[in-house]
Design an enzyme around this catalytic site. Structure first.
Site, PDB file in Angstrom:
ATOM      1  N   HIS A 171      -9.464  -4.407  12.926  1.00 43.23           N
ATOM      2  CA  HIS A 171      -8.473  -5.035  12.057  1.00 43.23           C
ATOM      3  C   HIS A 171      -8.080  -6.347  12.716  1.00 43.23           C
ATOM      4  CE1 HIS A 171      -4.278  -4.922   9.988  1.00 43.23           C
ATOM      5  NE2 HIS A 171      -5.171  -5.468   9.212  1.00 43.23           N
ATOM      6  N   SER A 183       0.463  -6.168  10.443  1.00 46.08           N
ATOM      7  CA  SER A 183       0.851  -7.020   9.325  1.00 46.08           C
ATOM      8  C   SER A 183       1.965  -7.991   9.733  1.00 46.08           C
ATOM      9  CB  SER A 183       1.309  -6.140   8.172  1.00 46.08           C
ATOM     10  OG  SER A 183       1.510  -6.930   7.039  1.00 46.08           O
ATOM     11  N   ARG A 202       1.378 -12.372  -2.205  1.00 43.56           N
ATOM     12  CA  ARG A 202       0.036 -12.604  -1.653  1.00 43.56           C
ATOM     13  C   ARG A 202      -0.800 -13.546  -2.502  1.00 43.56           C
ATOM     14  NH1 ARG A 202      -1.689  -9.827   3.293  1.00 43.56           N
ATOM     15  NH2 ARG A 202       0.004  -8.356   3.680  1.00 43.56           N
ATOM     16  N   LYS A 246      -2.481 -13.015  11.884  1.00 41.52           N
ATOM     17  CA  LYS A 246      -3.955 -13.030  11.831  1.00 41.52           C
ATOM     18  C   LYS A 246      -4.460 -14.112  10.872  1.00 41.52           C
ATOM     19  CE  LYS A 246      -4.363  -8.728  10.511  1.00 41.52           C
ATOM     20  NZ  LYS A 246      -2.917  -8.407  10.541  1.00 41.52           N
ATOM     21  N   THR A 247      -3.929 -14.084   9.649  1.00 41.74           N
ATOM     22  CA  THR A 247      -4.389 -15.036   8.640  1.00 41.74           C
ATOM     23  C   THR A 247      -3.970 -16.455   9.003  1.00 41.74           C
ATOM     24  OG1 THR A 247      -4.314 -13.346   6.924  1.00 41.74           O
ATOM     25  CG2 THR A 247      -4.231 -15.641   6.187  1.00 41.74           C
ATOM     26  N   ASP A 271      -9.429 -10.719   8.166  1.00 48.00           N
ATOM     27  CA  ASP A 271      -8.712  -9.445   8.365  1.00 48.00           C
ATOM     28  C   ASP A 271      -9.545  -8.282   8.907  1.00 48.00           C
ATOM     29  OD1 ASP A 271      -6.041  -8.221   7.855  1.00 48.00           O
ATOM     30  OD2 ASP A 271      -7.189  -6.901   6.536  1.00 48.00           O
ATOM     31  N   ARG A 275       0.834  -1.201   0.000  1.00 53.84           N
ATOM     32  CA  ARG A 275       0.000   0.000   0.000  1.00 53.84           C
ATOM     33  C   ARG A 275       0.870   1.253   0.000  1.00 53.84           C
ATOM     34  NH1 ARG A 275      -1.872   0.713   4.397  1.00 53.84           N
ATOM     35  NH2 ARG A 275      -0.977  -1.103   5.429  1.00 53.84           N
ATOM     36  N   LYS A 278      -8.500  -2.142   1.472  1.00 57.62           N
ATOM     37  CA  LYS A 278      -8.262  -1.330   2.652  1.00 57.62           C
ATOM     38  C   LYS A 278      -8.938   0.045   2.526  1.00 57.62           C
ATOM     39  CE  LYS A 278      -5.899  -3.643   5.822  1.00 57.62           C
ATOM     40  NZ  LYS A 278      -5.538  -4.980   5.446  1.00 57.62           N
TER      41      LYS A 278
HETATM   42  P1  ATP Z   1      -1.519  -8.951   7.124  1.00 54.51           P
HETATM   43  O1  ATP Z   1      -2.228  -7.925   7.969  1.00 54.51           O
HETATM   44  O2  ATP Z   1      -0.426  -8.351   6.322  1.00 54.51           O
HETATM   45  O3  ATP Z   1      -2.462  -9.787   6.307  1.00 54.51           O
HETATM   46  P2  ATP Z   1      -1.271 -11.160   9.056  1.00 54.51           P
HETATM   47  O4  ATP Z   1      -1.394 -10.703  10.472  1.00 54.51           O
HETATM   48  O5  ATP Z   1      -2.445 -11.840   8.453  1.00 54.51           O
HETATM   49  O6  ATP Z   1      -0.727  -9.944   8.154  1.00 54.51           O
HETATM   50  P3  ATP Z   1       0.125 -13.542   8.339  1.00 54.51           P
HETATM   51  O7  ATP Z   1      -0.172 -13.436   6.889  1.00 54.51           O
HETATM   52  O8  ATP Z   1      -0.598 -14.599   9.117  1.00 54.51           O
HETATM   53  O9  ATP Z   1      -0.027 -12.141   9.050  1.00 54.51           O
HETATM   54  O10 ATP Z   1       1.692 -13.719   8.466  1.00 54.51           O
HETATM   55  C1  ATP Z   1       2.382 -14.344   9.512  1.00 54.51           C
HETATM   56  C2  ATP Z   1       3.665 -14.906   8.930  1.00 54.51           C
HETATM   57  O11 ATP Z   1       4.542 -15.324   9.971  1.00 54.51           O
HETATM   58  C3  ATP Z   1       3.394 -16.104   8.059  1.00 54.51           C
HETATM   59  O12 ATP Z   1       4.296 -16.069   6.986  1.00 54.51           O
HETATM   60  C4  ATP Z   1       3.710 -17.279   9.006  1.00 54.51           C
HETATM   61  O13 ATP Z   1       4.114 -18.425   8.322  1.00 54.51           O
HETATM   62  C5  ATP Z   1       4.851 -16.706   9.829  1.00 54.51           C
HETATM   63  N1  ATP Z   1       5.011 -17.265  11.189  1.00 54.51           N
HETATM   64  C6  ATP Z   1       6.139 -17.796  11.682  1.00 54.51           C
HETATM   65  N2  ATP Z   1       5.985 -18.185  12.955  1.00 54.51           N
HETATM   66  C7  ATP Z   1       4.719 -17.884  13.308  1.00 54.51           C
HETATM   67  C8  ATP Z   1       3.967 -18.064  14.514  1.00 54.51           C
HETATM   68  N3  ATP Z   1       4.489 -18.603  15.606  1.00 54.51           N
HETATM   69  N4  ATP Z   1       2.676 -17.652  14.503  1.00 54.51           N
HETATM   70  C9  ATP Z   1       2.148 -17.093  13.412  1.00 54.51           C
HETATM   71  N5  ATP Z   1       2.816 -16.890  12.243  1.00 54.51           N
HETATM   72  C10 ATP Z   1       4.098 -17.296  12.180  1.00 54.51           C
HETATM   73 MN    MN Z   2      -3.639 -11.373   6.793  1.00 51.16          MN
END
Ligand code: ATP
Ligand code: MN
Length: 527
Positions: free
Chosen positions: A214, A232, A316, A236-237, A251, A54, A195
């Site tokens: 969020h 980020s 992504r 979360k995902t 999200d 973004r 977003k």
């Molecule tokens: P965004 O807001 O950008 O979508 P997000 O909060 O959804 O971000 P994720 O896409 O879930 O974040 O990214 C977490 C990343 O960290 C993934 O690549 C995941 O494989 C990695 N990771 C490594 N260790 C962990 C852990 N203990 N718990 C969660 N994620 C982990």
């Molecule tokens: Mn996410």
């Protein structure tokens, strides 16, 4: 396909070739014909974009009677004059005349009472597919008399001229609450579509008593709902797509008096270094027809190379939520029983899981902490802290205090437990320690959500006053207390003090606006 005579006439567009609510096949062939991307082996549409994230500094909100005293100006909310918006819109529509455009009529919000109808007008076919995947698709009968409350006009090949157009660069995202429109130019990053509308809901919903968040959300066997807030990369995902729980959303959610609802109809997962064993459900989406893969590098044979970050680390996959096997139909859930704040603390200081008091919840929510691993610049070896209020400062048009108050009311009324989970480093900061394993993080979260942690004892650490469980089933005891996990205790104490000071420094700008009890729960660097 529905057809309307001149569906964009209200925008002054009379001479355009419009695809109205095109389906997946139509969008694939258009995207391939327009050279926007290629079909990867296995089926996804793979695209590359000029911007790979973004552009928060190029996002503006029109300042007028509606927003002057309601938007929290400063930070990410940059005001712009209504005339600037009007002039750019006129230029854009003149530019768009004669072109081919894609229009998706979709909802933002799965709750019919709170959703808004959005008409997404895009130049890129792949954006239209992204939108179809990510927003809530109306049923055929809902499309018959579809009322768009908002319009988004997104033309990446239209570039602003900062010298005359009153914006900062050739890229702009301008939100106009009075005209109920967002215009986007200069950037191909599809996340702006999602977003942008998130920011709109974050402005509108608090007035209706709904807390916009969020966060991701899922539901256990017994129907208990959990929320996962975090910036980020905090998980979360990843953590909401848990095989033992039903996914409600990835999200963005709203919390009403009845429960929670997803704003979206899809997920936008980071796929860099995605491990098929640890995250099979998300992995499968990278091999599926209909998925959009953004900035994922393909091998010569057309297969996606998820370990290749040469275009960006922010690769992504965008897919409809029903691509995840155990998703909750309708994407709504009851009043949350658990709220989890995720942080990826690259300092390795915060406990892997801790329980928050109501004041600590407010403090952590307003702080919105995570720490990024060092970048590639020469000489940078330390993690860098990020404090982004409400775990999403760029998307929150109102004062953080408004959101914090609303969340605190909801949590109090529901009696939900609140947890802080560090998915970041353990046993040392980035470079010395290692990232917490997803398996352990999942085990800790599942123990918390299932009520198992209600039965164990807790100890309080001195720097952040966080309550840490002394045992968690399936997790070695020595990782629970972060100080125990560090070989060098003095180094831990020093790093913890440093982080405590950073929290306090950041919180100064909020101190005046919050309850003294919240300020009193601040970390203590002198412990
Ligand atoms: P965004 O807001 O950008 O979508 P997000 O909060 O959804 O971000 P994720 O896409 O879930 O974040 O990214 C977490 C990343 O960290 C993934 O690549 C995941 O494989 C990695 N990771 C490594 N260790 C962990 C852990 N203990 N718990 C969660 N994620 C982990
Ligand atoms: Mn996410």
């Amino acid at each position: 396909m529905t057809t309307l005579k001149e569906p964009l006439a209200d925008l002054g567009l009379h001479n355009v070739r419009v695809h109205l609510n095109p389906g997946v096949d139509e969008l694939y062939s258009a995207a391939l014909r327009l050279g926007e991307g290629v079909q990867a082996a296995g089926g996804p549409l793979a695209v590359r974009t000029n911007k790979t994230g973004r552009s928060p500094k190029d996002r503006f909100i029109v300042e007028d009677d509606l927003t002057r005293d309601t938007v929290w100006w400063g930070g990410f909310n940059t005001p712009i004059a209504p005339e600037v918006f009007d002039r750019l819109l006129a230029k854009m529509t003149a530019y768009a005349e004669g072109r081919e455009l894609f229009v998706q009529q979709v909802f933002a919000g799965t709750d019919p009472h709170y959703r808004i109808g959005v008409r997404m007008v895009t130049e890129m076919a792949y954006h239209s597919l992204f939108i179809r995947n990510m927003f809530v698709r109306p049923a055929p009968q809902e499309l018959q008399n579809f009322q768009a409350d908002w319009t988004v006009l997104n033309i990446p090949s239209f570039k602003a001229d900062p010298a005359v157009d009153g914006v900062r660069s050739d890229t702009f995202i301008i939100v106009n609450f009075t005209k109920k429109m967002i215009i986007v130019g200069g950037t191909q990053y599809a996340g702006e579509n999602k977003k942008g509308i998130f920011g709109v809901l974050n402005f509108l919903l608090p007035e209706r008593g709904v807390m916009p968040m969020h966060c991701s959300a899922n539901m256990g066997e017994s129907g208990d709902t959990a929320l996962f807030f975090g910036l980020s990369g905090t998980g979360k995902t990843t953590l909401s797509a848990d095989p033992s729980r039903k996914l409600i959303g990835d999200d963005e959610h709203g919390w009403t008096d009845q429960g929670i609802f997803n704003f979206e109809g899809g997920c936008y997962a980071k796929v860099i270094n995605l491990n098929p064993e640890a995250e099979p459900a998300i992995y499968r989406t990278t091999q599926t027809y209909g998925t959009v893969l953004e900035n994922v590098v393909l091998r010569e044979d057309g297969t996606p190379d998820l370990d290749d970050g040469s275009l960006t680390e922010n690769t992504r996959s965008a897919y409809p939520i029903d691509q995840i096997d155990n998703c909750q139909p309708g994407s709504v859930g009851g009043i949350p029983r658990n709220v989890v704040f995720l942080t990826a603390d690259a300092y390795g200081v915060l406990p892997p899981i801790s329980r928050l008091s109501p004041e600590q919840m407010m403090y952590q929510f307003i702080s919105g902490f995570t720490a990024k691993i060092p970048g590639t610049e020469d000489g940078v070896t330390e993690p860098s802290p990020t404090f982004s209020t409400c775990f999403g400062a760029p998307f929150m048009p109102r004062h953080p205090g408004e959101y914090a108050k609303l969340l605190s009311e909801k949590v109090q009324a529901s009696g939900a437990r609140v947890w802080l989970v560090n998915t970041g480093w353990s046993g040392g900061m980035y470079g010395q320690g290692q990232r917490m394993s997803i398996r352990h993080t999942r085990a800790m979260i599942n123990a918390a959500l299932s009520g198992q942690l209600d039965e164990v004892s807790f100890e309080r650490e001195p720097f952040f006053h966080l309550e840490i469980p002394t045992t968690v089933p399936g997790v070695p005891a020595e990782v629970l207390n972060p100080r125990d996990a560090w070989a060098d205790k003095a180094a831990y104490d020093e790093t913890a003090r440093k982080l405590a000071r950073m929290f306090r420094e950041n919180f100064k700008r909020f101190e005046n606006g919050v309850d003294p009890a919240v300020t009193a729960s601040m970390p203590n660097p002198d412990a």
